[in-house]
Write an enzyme that holds these catalytic residues in place. Sequence first.
Site, PDB file in Angstrom:
ATOM      1  N   SER A   1      -2.961   9.052   5.855  1.00 31.86           N
ATOM      2  CA  SER A   1      -1.502   9.115   5.728  1.00 31.86           C
ATOM      3  C   SER A   1      -0.904  10.508   5.937  1.00 31.86           C
ATOM      4  CB  SER A   1      -1.058   8.543   4.381  1.00 31.86           C
ATOM      5  OG  SER A   1      -1.547   9.312   3.298  1.00 31.86           O
TER       6      SER A   1
ATOM      7  N   CYS B   1       0.831  -1.215   0.000  1.00 30.96           N
ATOM      8  CA  CYS B   1       0.000   0.000   0.000  1.00 30.96           C
ATOM      9  C   CYS B   1       0.862   1.260   0.000  1.00 30.96           C
ATOM     10  CB  CYS B   1      -0.916  -0.004   1.225  1.00 30.96           C
ATOM     11  SG  CYS B   1      -1.774   1.564   1.457  1.00 30.96           S
TER      12      CYS B   1
ATOM     13  N   VAL C   1      -6.008   0.828   6.266  1.00 26.58           N
ATOM     14  CA  VAL C   1      -4.631   1.134   6.639  1.00 26.58           C
ATOM     15  C   VAL C   1      -4.162   2.266   5.718  1.00 26.58           C
ATOM     16  CG1 VAL C   1      -4.136  -1.222   7.348  1.00 26.58           C
ATOM     17  CG2 VAL C   1      -3.537  -0.526   5.023  1.00 26.58           C
TER      18      VAL C   1
END
Lengths: 242, 242
Positions: free
Chosen positions: B85, B31, B71
């Site tokens: 993020s 990712c 995530v």
Amino acid sequence: MTNGQGHHLSTGSVSPPLVNGKLRLYSMRFCPYAQRVHLVLDAKKIPYDVVYVNLSTKPEWLFNKHPLGKVPAIELEDGTVLYESLILAEYLDSSSTTRPLASSDPLQRAKDKLLIDRFSQFIVLFYKIYSDIDALVSEDVMKSLDEFEAELSKRETPYFSGTRPGMVDYMIWPWCERADMLVIVAGDRFVMPPQRFPKLLQWKKFMKEDEAVKASSLDASDHVKFLKSRESGTPDYDMLVS
Amino acid sequence: MTNGQGHHLSTGSVSPPLVNGKLRLYSMRFCPYAQRVHLVLDAKKIPYDVVYVNLSTKPEWLFNKHPLGKVPAIELEDGTVLYESLILAEYLDSSSTTRPLASSDPLQRAKDKLLIDRFSQFIVLFYKIYSDIDALVSEDVMKSLDEFEAELSKRETPYFSGTRPGMVDYMIWPWCERADMLVIVAGDRFVMPPQRFPKLLQWKKFMKEDEAVKASSLDASDHVKFLKSRESGTPDYDMLVS
């Protein structure tokens, strides 16, 4: 300064010269993202002048300021142009020490940013007012606000940022101000139930009394009037200019 | 720590207890958004342990950490979970004083954030590799990178952040690392012309030598291998686990 004065400049207009000692804000009177920046500037009492822009027939010069010709954008005295409402809000807050709006604690700041980010769930639903209002399920809207009610309860303060409005309050306000549009346009099922949202409704009442909010806020009826003009194909950007 | 060790936990797994003195990162090995956080943690040498998550058959406990079960997310020692993020990168940078990655100057920080935001143009195009690669026009991809070449020229430094990689460098890196996938999957028209991108290609070479980048980087061929497994319907999350 931000109460509906000023025509929206169109294609063929001339880029107005910067005003000495003032920051320039390119805005559109009914744009919630631009309102975020007005709120920060007004809350922090940063001197600025506004150039309103007609987004249907954009001035050619706007593309020299913003690569995509969007508002909000700010122009600094040296000609530097910045854009994106959240980046602008943060820049204005950190570059001017008057009344800090964001928390000085990195963890609280991160939590607040997440909360602002989570609010985009409501924003996405809200925008169905422009596209597919009949398909909008009121329970989905209410659900997207539940965590904001819970957060106010948890924080035990009138505002998300404490005893005065701060970054979270101002960044989510423009859509909260416009939430009543849903009731006018789509009916009573969009009225926020007081037993479900006691804190949030009280917060809304408090926010309406805030000086910075007052400087740019509009009645839901005006927002709807603009919406209708937009739906007709000719948005009446200057409808509040006397 | 991040070199392909660790199986990706699935539905039915147990949430691993936090490790004393370490921050917990929930990640997925391929990712790019998670990689952003690995890069910041590795660059700042913040002690952390990683729990990799199978995003096809997600562990039930993941939804107790992240409301949408995504995530990257980090969990602090007191159980606080943060995600997104860019919010994570900023939080980690501002909460730990080792090697600041963002500029301390508000204006430079705003400009850098805008640059990261502008990179989303490339990201949007890049993701066609998963959906509609045949419709991807190589000139569109190159155009989206022109301003990054120009910016490096303007800044006259090997990295966007100066003589060492900083926030801009690390936030855009995961997709730059994956850019070679386009060449493998869709052909030579996606090779970046050296005469058009001298600075950016040099930057890429420098970045590959960076310790933090080395800690999480993968060859384009591995990225493609994972892509193919994903296209086949069963992403091979553990393909690098020996």
